[in-house]
Design a protein around this motif. Structure first.
Motif, mmCIF file in Angstrom:
data_model
loop_
_atom_site.group_PDB
_atom_site.id
_atom_site.type_symbol
_atom_site.label_atom_id
_atom_site.label_comp_id
_atom_site.label_asym_id
_atom_site.label_seq_id
_atom_site.Cartn_x
_atom_site.Cartn_y
_atom_site.Cartn_z
ATOM 1 N N SER A 1 6.759 0.454 1.780
ATOM 2 C CA SER A 1 5.771 0.352 0.715
ATOM 3 C C SER A 1 4.939 -0.905 0.887
ATOM 4 N N LEU A 2 3.712 -0.848 0.376
ATOM 5 C CA LEU A 2 2.854 -2.021 0.389
ATOM 6 C C LEU A 2 3.422 -3.079 -0.545
ATOM 7 N N ILE A 3 3.193 -4.339 -0.213
ATOM 8 C CA ILE A 3 3.650 -5.441 -1.057
ATOM 9 C C ILE A 3 2.461 -5.928 -1.867
ATOM 10 N N ILE A 4 2.617 -5.964 -3.188
ATOM 11 C CA ILE A 4 1.525 -6.317 -4.088
ATOM 12 C C ILE A 4 0.948 -7.685 -3.773
ATOM 13 N N GLU A 5 1.797 -8.654 -3.472
ATOM 14 C CA GLU A 5 1.322 -10.007 -3.224
ATOM 15 C C GLU A 5 0.391 -10.095 -2.019
ATOM 16 N N SER A 6 0.467 -9.123 -1.095
ATOM 17 C CA SER A 6 -0.375 -9.162 0.093
ATOM 18 C C SER A 6 -1.679 -8.375 -0.081
ATOM 19 N N LEU A 7 -1.835 -7.684 -1.201
ATOM 20 C CA LEU A 7 -3.042 -6.883 -1.428
ATOM 21 C C LEU A 7 -4.102 -7.687 -2.178
ATOM 22 N N GLN A 8 -5.358 -7.361 -1.910
ATOM 23 C CA GLN A 8 -6.451 -7.988 -2.649
ATOM 24 C C GLN A 8 -6.523 -7.317 -4.021
ATOM 25 N N GLU A 9 -6.652 -8.128 -5.082
ATOM 26 C CA GLU A 9 -6.640 -7.572 -6.427
ATOM 27 C C GLU A 9 -7.974 -7.776 -7.121
ATOM 28 N N PHE B 1 -10.387 0.594 -4.726
ATOM 29 C CA PHE B 1 -9.481 -0.086 -5.651
ATOM 30 C C PHE B 1 -8.724 0.963 -6.457
ATOM 31 N N LYS B 2 -7.393 0.826 -6.486
ATOM 32 C CA LYS B 2 -6.527 1.756 -7.205
ATOM 33 C C LYS B 2 -5.439 0.961 -7.914
ATOM 34 N N SER B 3 -4.713 1.617 -8.828
ATOM 35 C CA SER B 3 -3.600 0.943 -9.503
ATOM 36 C C SER B 3 -2.418 0.852 -8.544
ATOM 37 N N ARG B 4 -1.484 -0.048 -8.841
ATOM 38 C CA ARG B 4 -0.321 -0.217 -7.968
ATOM 39 C C ARG B 4 0.572 1.018 -7.980
ATOM 40 N N PHE B 5 0.481 1.794 -9.044
ATOM 41 C CA PHE B 5 1.301 3.002 -9.142
ATOM 42 C C PHE B 5 0.801 4.068 -8.167
ATOM 43 N N GLU B 6 -0.511 4.150 -8.015
ATOM 44 C CA GLU B 6 -1.082 5.116 -7.077
ATOM 45 C C GLU B 6 -0.850 4.692 -5.630
ATOM 46 N N LEU B 7 -0.842 3.381 -5.386
ATOM 47 C CA LEU B 7 -0.601 2.872 -4.035
ATOM 48 C C LEU B 7 0.881 2.869 -3.683
ATOM 49 N N LYS B 8 1.727 3.079 -4.701
ATOM 50 C CA LYS B 8 3.177 2.980 -4.543
ATOM 51 C C LYS B 8 3.550 1.614 -3.972
ATOM 52 N N ALA B 9 2.854 0.588 -4.468
ATOM 53 C CA ALA B 9 3.097 -0.782 -4.032
ATOM 54 C C ALA B 9 4.193 -1.404 -4.896
ATOM 55 N N VAL B 10 4.958 -2.290 -4.290
ATOM 56 C CA VAL B 10 6.050 -2.949 -5.000
ATOM 57 C C VAL B 10 5.928 -4.462 -4.833
ATOM 58 N N TYR B 11 6.610 -5.187 -5.706
ATOM 59 C CA TYR B 11 6.649 -6.636 -5.585
ATOM 60 C C TYR B 11 7.611 -7.018 -4.469
ATOM 61 N N ARG B 12 7.399 -8.187 -3.878
ATOM 62 C CA ARG B 12 8.223 -8.638 -2.767
ATOM 63 C C ARG B 12 9.709 -8.667 -3.158
ATOM 64 N N SER B 13 10.005 -9.102 -4.375
ATOM 65 C CA SER B 13 11.403 -9.194 -4.798
ATOM 66 C C SER B 13 12.062 -7.821 -4.894
ATOM 67 N N GLN B 14 11.272 -6.765 -5.074
ATOM 68 C CA GLN B 14 11.843 -5.425 -5.158
ATOM 69 C C GLN B 14 12.245 -4.895 -3.788
ATOM 70 N N LYS B 15 11.704 -5.480 -2.730
ATOM 71 C CA LYS B 15 12.021 -5.001 -1.388
ATOM 72 C C LYS B 15 13.266 -5.650 -0.799
ATOM 73 N N GLU B 16 13.769 -6.694 -1.438
ATOM 74 C CA GLU B 16 14.988 -7.324 -0.938
ATOM 75 C C GLU B 16 16.138 -6.337 -1.103
ATOM 76 N N HIS B 17 16.944 -6.201 -0.085
ATOM 77 C CA HIS B 17 18.067 -5.282 -0.250
ATOM 78 C C HIS B 17 19.156 -5.953 -1.086
ATOM 79 N N LYS B 18 20.042 -5.154 -1.598
ATOM 80 C CA LYS B 18 20.964 -5.610 -2.633
ATOM 81 C C LYS B 18 21.825 -6.796 -2.228
ATOM 82 N N GLY B 19 22.313 -6.855 -1.010
ATOM 83 C CA GLY B 19 23.232 -7.910 -0.634
ATOM 84 C C GLY B 19 22.573 -9.189 -0.175
ATOM 85 N N GLN B 20 21.265 -9.169 0.024
ATOM 86 C CA GLN B 20 20.608 -10.291 0.678
ATOM 87 C C GLN B 20 20.787 -11.615 -0.061
ATOM 88 N N TYR B 21 20.481 -11.639 -1.330
ATOM 89 C CA TYR B 21 20.586 -12.879 -2.087
ATOM 90 C C TYR B 21 21.503 -12.741 -3.305
#
Length: 184
Positions: free
Chosen positions: A9-17, A109-129
């Motif tokens: 998925s795209l990372i929201i922090e890396s997209l132009q808003e 320009f689209k909403s984050r829901f249409e882009l299926k973009a997530v925040y960086r913290s959502q991409k961390e896998h469960k055991g990482q931190y």
């Protein structure tokens, strides 16, 4: 932390808003212009604003280019309870009310829901931190208990926090060793 497993998925922090705040002054100027001159169109900074008034709502269509990307969206104008107005983008794809639109790879320009973009913290896998965050939480709780006079419980929580930190360091070392083996 870890709500979504690793994905492409795209990372929201890396997209132009494009946020409502960034064009707020243009919107306010357009609404004043609409009222003063009884007109329906206003142009500002490469954007075209067109007022659409219906019985149930006021909307402003926005067309133009901003930061090299094409904008075609509708902004819903909602009166607040204690005066003033609140603005929301309506996503061009879904019609959902949003405060920000993000530039998609295709240039629209689209909403984050249409882009299926997530925040960086959502991409961390469960055991990482997990162990590190758990340690911070346990130390904070131990501090509160210590201040309230529960020193025995606090010392047990501090011991658990130390174990969590050791688990984090052990897992981190294992991940680092795996990574080094892949490089060689």
């Amino acid at each position: 932390m870890g709500r979504i497993a690793y994905s492409n998925s795209l990372i929201i922090e890396s997209l132009q808003e494009l946020s409502i705040r960034s064009i707020n002054e243009h919107l306010n100027a357009a609404l004043i212009y609409f009222e003063q001159y009884n007109t329906e169109e206003f142009y500002s900074d490469g954007l075209s604003f067109r007022l659409i008034t219906t019985s149930e709502s006021r909307r402003v269509d926005v067309h133009g280019y901003k930061s090299g990307a094409r904008i075609t969206s509708t902004i819903e104008v909602i009166p607040c309870q204690y005066g003033g107005l609140r603005f929301y983008f309506l996503c061009p794809m879904s019609g959902r009310r949003v405060m920000k639109l993000y530039k998609s790879p295709d240039g629209w320009f689209k909403s984050r829901f249409e882009l299926k973009a997530v925040y960086r913290s959502q991409k961390e896998h469960k055991g990482q931190y997990f162990y590190l965050h758990n340690s911070f939480d346990l130390k904070r709780k131990a501090n509160v208990l210590q201040n309230n006079g529960h020193s025995r419980k606090a010392s047990r929580l501090l011991l658990m926090a130390q174990h969590s930190e050791l688990n984090f360091m052990y897992n981190y070392r294992l991940q680092f060793e795996k990574w080094m083996r892949k490089i060689r």
